[in-house]
Every structure is written in C-alpha cells, then in structure tokens.
Design a protein around this motif. Sequence first.
Motif, PDB file in Angstrom:
ATOM      1  N   GLY A 110       0.811  -1.203   0.000  1.00  0.00           N
ATOM      2  CA  GLY A 110       0.000   0.000   0.000  1.00  0.00           C
ATOM      3  C   GLY A 110       0.847   1.257   0.000  1.00  0.00           C
ATOM      4  N   LYS A 111       0.181   2.395   0.130  1.00  0.00           N
ATOM      5  CA  LYS A 111       0.865   3.681   0.145  1.00  0.00           C
ATOM      6  C   LYS A 111       0.400   4.512   1.336  1.00  0.00           C
ATOM      7  N   LEU A 112       1.291   5.353   1.798  1.00  0.00           N
ATOM      8  CA  LEU A 112       0.937   6.259   2.889  1.00  0.00           C
ATOM      9  C   LEU A 112       0.026   7.362   2.357  1.00  0.00           C
ATOM     10  N   ASP A 113      -0.959   7.741   3.158  1.00  0.00           N
ATOM     11  CA  ASP A 113      -1.791   8.880   2.767  1.00  0.00           C
ATOM     12  C   ASP A 113      -0.970  10.163   2.886  1.00  0.00           C
ATOM     13  N   LYS A 114      -1.469  11.237   2.322  1.00  0.00           N
ATOM     14  CA  LYS A 114      -0.712  12.489   2.254  1.00  0.00           C
ATOM     15  C   LYS A 114      -0.337  13.022   3.636  1.00  0.00           C
ATOM     16  N   ASN A 115      -1.271  12.956   4.591  1.00  0.00           N
ATOM     17  CA  ASN A 115      -0.987  13.471   5.934  1.00  0.00           C
ATOM     18  C   ASN A 115       0.131  12.697   6.620  1.00  0.00           C
ATOM     19  N   THR A 116       0.040  11.354   6.536  1.00  0.00           N
ATOM     20  CA  THR A 116       1.070  10.532   7.173  1.00  0.00           C
ATOM     21  C   THR A 116       2.408  10.705   6.474  1.00  0.00           C
ATOM     22  N   ALA A 117       2.387  10.772   5.151  1.00  0.00           N
ATOM     23  CA  ALA A 117       3.625  10.969   4.394  1.00  0.00           C
ATOM     24  C   ALA A 117       4.312  12.275   4.797  1.00  0.00           C
ATOM     25  N   LYS A 118       3.525  13.297   5.047  1.00  0.00           N
ATOM     26  CA  LYS A 118       4.061  14.586   5.467  1.00  0.00           C
ATOM     27  C   LYS A 118       4.667  14.479   6.866  1.00  0.00           C
ATOM     28  N   GLU A 119       3.988  13.742   7.750  1.00  0.00           N
ATOM     29  CA  GLU A 119       4.487  13.564   9.113  1.00  0.00           C
ATOM     30  C   GLU A 119       5.807  12.790   9.130  1.00  0.00           C
ATOM     31  N   MET A 120       5.986  11.898   8.162  1.00  0.00           N
ATOM     32  CA  MET A 120       7.206  11.085   8.111  1.00  0.00           C
ATOM     33  C   MET A 120       8.447  11.909   7.825  1.00  0.00           C
ATOM     34  N   GLU A 121       8.283  13.129   7.378  1.00  0.00           N
ATOM     35  CA  GLU A 121       9.424  14.003   7.095  1.00  0.00           C
ATOM     36  C   GLU A 121       9.855  14.807   8.312  1.00  0.00           C
ATOM     37  N   LYS A 122       9.092  14.719   9.392  1.00  0.00           N
ATOM     38  CA  LYS A 122       9.418  15.474  10.599  1.00  0.00           C
ATOM     39  C   LYS A 122      10.393  14.672  11.471  1.00  0.00           C
ATOM     40  N   GLY A 123      10.930  15.347  12.468  1.00  0.00           N
ATOM     41  CA  GLY A 123      11.858  14.686  13.378  1.00  0.00           C
ATOM     42  C   GLY A 123      13.279  14.699  12.835  1.00  0.00           C
ATOM     43  N   GLU A 124      14.156  15.382  13.530  1.00  0.00           N
ATOM     44  CA  GLU A 124      15.540  15.507  13.061  1.00  0.00           C
ATOM     45  C   GLU A 124      16.225  14.156  12.940  1.00  0.00           C
ATOM     46  N   ASP A 125      15.956  13.254  13.908  1.00  0.00           N
ATOM     47  CA  ASP A 125      16.632  11.955  13.922  1.00  0.00           C
ATOM     48  C   ASP A 125      15.779  10.813  13.374  1.00  0.00           C
ATOM     49  N   GLY A 126      14.549  11.094  12.964  1.00  0.00           N
ATOM     50  CA  GLY A 126      13.727  10.058  12.379  1.00  0.00           C
ATOM     51  C   GLY A 126      12.393   9.868  13.074  1.00  0.00           C
ATOM     52  N   ILE A 127      11.758   8.728  12.772  1.00  0.00           N
ATOM     53  CA  ILE A 127      10.392   8.443  13.215  1.00  0.00           C
ATOM     54  C   ILE A 127      10.353   7.239  14.140  1.00  0.00           C
ATOM     55  N   ASP A 183       4.603  18.293  21.132  1.00  0.00           N
ATOM     56  CA  ASP A 183       4.839  18.792  19.776  1.00  0.00           C
ATOM     57  C   ASP A 183       5.343  17.737  18.802  1.00  0.00           C
ATOM     58  N   ASN A 184       6.034  16.730  19.303  1.00  0.00           N
ATOM     59  CA  ASN A 184       6.642  15.741  18.405  1.00  0.00           C
ATOM     60  C   ASN A 184       5.792  14.483  18.258  1.00  0.00           C
ATOM     61  N   VAL A 185       4.475  14.632  18.363  1.00  0.00           N
ATOM     62  CA  VAL A 185       3.561  13.492  18.268  1.00  0.00           C
ATOM     63  C   VAL A 185       2.472  13.761  17.243  1.00  0.00           C
ATOM     64  N   PHE A 186       2.212  12.749  16.422  1.00  0.00           N
ATOM     65  CA  PHE A 186       1.085  12.781  15.486  1.00  0.00           C
ATOM     66  C   PHE A 186       0.172  11.611  15.818  1.00  0.00           C
ATOM     67  N   VAL A 187      -1.042  11.900  16.260  1.00  0.00           N
ATOM     68  CA  VAL A 187      -2.001  10.864  16.648  1.00  0.00           C
ATOM     69  C   VAL A 187      -2.976  10.622  15.511  1.00  0.00           C
ATOM     70  N   THR A 188      -3.172   9.352  15.160  1.00  0.00           N
ATOM     71  CA  THR A 188      -4.066   8.999  14.060  1.00  0.00           C
ATOM     72  C   THR A 188      -4.768   7.686  14.381  1.00  0.00           C
ATOM     73  N   ASP A 189      -5.925   7.472  13.756  1.00  0.00           N
ATOM     74  CA  ASP A 189      -6.644   6.211  13.984  1.00  0.00           C
ATOM     75  C   ASP A 189      -6.479   5.233  12.830  1.00  0.00           C
ATOM     76  N   TRP A 190      -5.667   5.576  11.845  1.00  0.00           N
ATOM     77  CA  TRP A 190      -5.402   4.635  10.747  1.00  0.00           C
ATOM     78  C   TRP A 190      -4.077   4.983  10.092  1.00  0.00           C
ATOM     79  N   VAL A 191      -3.350   3.942   9.709  1.00  0.00           N
ATOM     80  CA  VAL A 191      -2.099   4.138   8.977  1.00  0.00           C
ATOM     81  C   VAL A 191      -1.839   2.888   8.135  1.00  0.00           C
ATOM     82  N   ALA A 192      -1.271   3.074   6.951  1.00  0.00           N
ATOM     83  CA  ALA A 192      -0.871   1.935   6.107  1.00  0.00           C
ATOM     84  C   ALA A 192       0.419   1.370   6.708  1.00  0.00           C
ATOM     85  N   GLN A 193       0.269   0.400   7.595  1.00  0.00           N
ATOM     86  CA  GLN A 193       1.393  -0.027   8.427  1.00  0.00           C
ATOM     87  C   GLN A 193       2.570  -0.570   7.625  1.00  0.00           C
ATOM     88  N   ARG A 194       2.315  -1.428   6.656  1.00  0.00           N
ATOM     89  CA  ARG A 194       3.425  -2.012   5.901  1.00  0.00           C
ATOM     90  C   ARG A 194       4.192  -0.939   5.133  1.00  0.00           C
TER      91      ARG A 194
END
Length: 281
Positions: A31-48, A101-112
Amino acid sequence: MTDEFLEVQRPRMPNFVHIGSLGLEDENDSGKLDKNTAKEMEKGEDGIVYFSLGTTMNSSMLQPFVMRTVLGAAKKFPDYHFIIKIDAHDQTAKEFSKGVDNVFVTDWVAQRALLKHPRLRAFITHSGYNGIVESAMCGVPLVTIPFMFDQIRNSLAVEQGGWGVGLTKEALRDDPKMLQTALNEVLSNDRYKKMAMRMKNLLKTKPFKAKERLVKYTEFVLSNGGMKELIAPSRHLSIIKLYNLDVYLFLITTIFVFIYIPLKLTSVALFKTNRKKHKTR
C-alpha cells in the motif's frame, strides 16, 4: 502459522511445516501512505518512532496509564517524531497528546508502507504476530509490550533474536521510565538495527517461500494419502503412559512404604515410651 526465524526455538515433530509469512511476502502489496502521514514522516531531526497496538486491541479500552506512559516517553525524545496509532474512540490518548509537539495521533495508517519507510527508526508494538512478521521483513527494530495470548511468546522470540527489547505491560504502570530506557537502548545501540536487517535478509533469502511450502506440502500429503510415517508414537499412548502416571505412582508408593510408614511407626513407639515413663513417675 509460524516462521522458524520468528519463533522461540524448541524441539518439534517432523510433520511440522512453517508457513508464518503467508500472505505477507509480496513487497508490492504494502500500500501507500496517505498524504498526511507521508508529510508527518518528514518530521523529526533523527527520524520516526511508530506506536501501534494493532487492529484488534482498542486503545480506548486500556487503562489510562498505558497511553500516558507512551506519550510521556515521547516527550523525552524531542529529536524524534512519533506516529501514534490509536482507535477512533480514544479521547484519553488525544487529551494526553495535547501539548506534545513531536507526536502525530491517528486512527489509521498503512502499516506495511510505514514500516518500509527509510526514516523509521523503531516500532513500539504489542507483539501481534502480523506486526512482528511485517517488522522483520522490513528490518525494523522493536520495543515489545505484550498484553495477552501469543504476544508474550512473540516478544520473547524477538528478544532472543536480538532485534528488540521487551517490556511487561505492568512496567508501564509501575515504572514508566522503563519504556524510555528500552526505547533509548533500541535507538542508540546499532546492534538492534543490524540484527533486524539480518532478520530481513534471512526471510528474504529463504530457499522456499511460505506459499510454495503450503502448496507443495499439501500436494505431497494428499498424493500420498497422509503422512502416518511422521506421526509420533506418543499419539497412540494411553494417558497413563503418556504422562508417566505409572512411574509417579511407583515413586509415591515407595516414599510411603519406606519413609512415611517407618517414621510413623517410630513416632508411635516414642509416644508410647514417653507415656509409660510419665505413668511410672
């Protein structure tokens, strides 16, 4: 269904075939990450860092200390961005996440798809089997918090494999800092990532995939009218022989005859002797 590399190792019968990664081996089916999650994946200096309790365990049904401890640990790692997957009805977790500030809460994510992302550094999981397999296939180190059923065994298998650190769910209540310590260990020690990548390579280079094994062994068994030659003789033993009840009965009888009875007779003899002495006086 189990995978030999994701199991607590123990003796098994020859009629046991592993097909643990069945349905998860197609890398194009993530699958693919939705736009919101994909955007969140770019945050965090050291990663996710990713947290999820799977699809069958509702975070809203847990005691409040679970999510309070998880979100409290996230605060201690400001250089990492946390993706926290909860169920849609978990208002408690949403309240706890306010001001973090460094948390994104969601009820669904394309886990794989998320697990395959190059910026993911660790996965905090309840040790559900699908999540364990998916993480291993993506080379993601784990912090495991088993809650029930096979999750405890899965967590132990990850620890024995050296690609994760395990905690008990009670630790989240009794000593919340243990989650912070475990996460710091996984993030700061390269050996967990190296072992996770080794696990990924082992699964990827296995000579036979789970689907091949399932098809070939099913055809093999059916074409030969079963595999009675691989059935353990213990299948045909009586309950007495299977559980050694006759041996235990013999031992108990021996103890009774040679230890208990002599001690009892000696006790009775001493009692009578003392009684006679008392009457004489």
